[in-house]
Design a protein around this motif. Structure first.
Motif, PDB file in Angstrom:
ATOM      1  N   ARG A  72       0.840  -1.208   0.000  1.00 28.07           N
ATOM      2  CA  ARG A  72       0.000   0.000   0.000  1.00 28.07           C
ATOM      3  C   ARG A  72       0.875   1.258   0.000  1.00 28.07           C
ATOM      4  NH1 ARG A  72      -4.984  -1.712   0.033  1.00 28.07           N
ATOM      5  NH2 ARG A  72      -5.723  -3.394   1.406  1.00 28.07           N
ATOM      6  N   LYS A  73       2.045   1.167   0.630  1.00 26.28           N
ATOM      7  CA  LYS A  73       2.971   2.304   0.625  1.00 26.28           C
ATOM      8  C   LYS A  73       3.633   2.467  -0.739  1.00 26.28           C
ATOM      9  CE  LYS A  73       4.225   1.935   5.538  1.00 26.28           C
ATOM     10  NZ  LYS A  73       5.357   1.676   6.480  1.00 26.28           N
ATOM     11  N   GLU A  74       3.934   1.335  -1.378  1.00 27.38           N
ATOM     12  CA  GLU A  74       4.616   1.337  -2.674  1.00 27.38           C
ATOM     13  C   GLU A  74       3.954   0.292  -3.572  1.00 27.38           C
ATOM     14  OE1 GLU A  74       9.102   0.784  -4.553  1.00 27.38           O
ATOM     15  OE2 GLU A  74       8.818   0.814  -2.371  1.00 27.38           O
ATOM     16  N   PRO A  75       2.865   0.668  -4.266  1.00 23.03           N
ATOM     17  CA  PRO A  75       2.105  -0.291  -5.080  1.00 23.03           C
ATOM     18  C   PRO A  75       2.966  -0.938  -6.157  1.00 23.03           C
ATOM     19  CG  PRO A  75       0.861   1.744  -4.772  1.00 23.03           C
ATOM     20  CD  PRO A  75       2.255   2.002  -4.281  1.00 23.03           C
ATOM     21  N   PRO A  76       2.813  -2.247  -6.351  1.00 23.15           N
ATOM     22  CA  PRO A  76       3.578  -2.945  -7.389  1.00 23.15           C
ATOM     23  C   PRO A  76       3.081  -2.581  -8.780  1.00 23.15           C
ATOM     24  CG  PRO A  76       1.960  -4.413  -6.404  1.00 23.15           C
ATOM     25  CD  PRO A  76       1.935  -3.146  -5.598  1.00 23.15           C
ATOM     26  N   GLY A  77       3.942  -2.735  -9.777  1.00 22.34           N
ATOM     27  CA  GLY A  77       3.575  -2.368 -11.131  1.00 22.34           C
ATOM     28  C   GLY A  77       2.462  -3.207 -11.716  1.00 22.34           C
TER      29      GLY A  77
END
Length: 308
Positions: free
Chosen positions: A225-230
């Motif tokens: 949620r902090k760094e959404p995957p591609g």
């Protein structure tokens, strides 16, 4: 020949600020399309020529001469970014996808020593970059083509054909070409969703040791949620996706896939992790690989110290 942007072949790449300086280097010549026999001739003359991506609409395989470039970066896409900034006159070709049925494209390769699967944000990048610190190790980390090929094959365990296995195997081995003299081992870190294709990958390489790095589901979801995957789409249920990775891995027999908690991926425990791949490096090489853990795995060239 007209110029095109590398992003045409790598639509999943996101251009981050740290790579903005590379944008002016991202233009290359439109690749020539080669007949299969022509490509075989180029492979004999160009030691660094490997497949790097697939155009699924045109059913084309894109090949690029990467010379003797060693992949230190945590992701294959970043390696292509860096290489494109170092070498302006990049040589690329396209072929039909069916060339993967021709075993002649895989001469002079390094057979994989280990496969790394993971559920996402489970220190897989830290492990792959640690391996890449040694120039004995060729590391393909989340290479685009290895995901792009999967929807074009039959897929499911009951549907796996000899053609599927041959095409996937030849793609992997063609990417593991012995380009760099010091390379003696090859490792592949897969994208998290590739665990759903484990049956096909294992069928193509039944003798390659494979590990799955796991973590508490809630922690993975919070990190994503902090760094959404591609790969995450707007309509996707993130928790459901992550649970799918964990459930799939849990259903694979231990003799085929060894599950390792992400907290075990530490410099102190590195030799133990490597033992799953039947690798026993000498102390000098081991210390070199351990040194990578002093730095943030998401930042290239050891520019940012890792903070626990």
């Amino acid at each position: 020949m007209s110029n095109i942007n590398l992003l045409r072949f790598f639509p999943s790449l996101s251009v981050k600020p740290s790579f903005s300086i590379l944008l002016c280097y991202m233009m290359i010549n439109e690749p020539d399309h080669l007949a299969n026999d022509e490509l075989l001739n180029e492979l004999q003359q160009r030691k660094g020529l490997i497949p790097v991506s697939i155009d699924p609409e045109k059913q084309k395989l894109i090949w690029t001469d990467l010379g003797m470039y060693h992949f230190y970066e945590g992701f294959f896409s970043k390696s292509l970014h860096v290489y494109s900034s170092l070498k302006v006159d990049i040589v690329s070709f396209t072929t039909s996808l069916d060339i993967l049925e021709d075993d002649r494209i895989v001469s002079d390769f390094i057979y994989p020593a280990g496969f790394i699967f993971h559920a996402g944000h489970c220190r897989s990048t830290a492990l792959s970059k640690s391996l890449a610190r040694s120039r004995k190790n060729l590391v393909l980390s989340e290479a685009t083509a290895l995901s792009q090929i999967l929807p074009l094959l039959n897929g499911g365990a009951e549907l796996i054909t000899g053609r599927d296995k041959r095409m996937y195997r030849n793609l992997v081995l063609a990417m593991c070409k012995h380009r760099v003299q010091t390379h003696t081992r090859a490792f592949i870190k897969f994208t998290s969703h590739n665990i759903h294709s484990f049956d096909l990958i294992h069928a193509a390489f039944p003798d390659v040791p494979a590990i799955f790095l796991s973590r508490d589901k809630a922690e993975i979801v919070a990190s994503f949620r902090k760094e959404p995957p591609g790969w995450l789409k707007a309509e996707d249920d993130l928790e459901e996706k992550v649970q799918g990775f964990l459930t799939k891995a849990a259903g694979i027999p231990y003799v085929r896939l060894t599950q390792i908690d992400h907290l075990a991926v530490t410099p102190e425990n590195l030799s133990h992790v490597l033992s799953y791949f039947n690798i026993d490096p000498d102390e000098t090489e081991l210390e070199l690989m351990r040194s990578q853990f002093n730095y943030d795995s998401k930042v290239e060239f050891n520019r940012k110290i890792f903070k626990k």
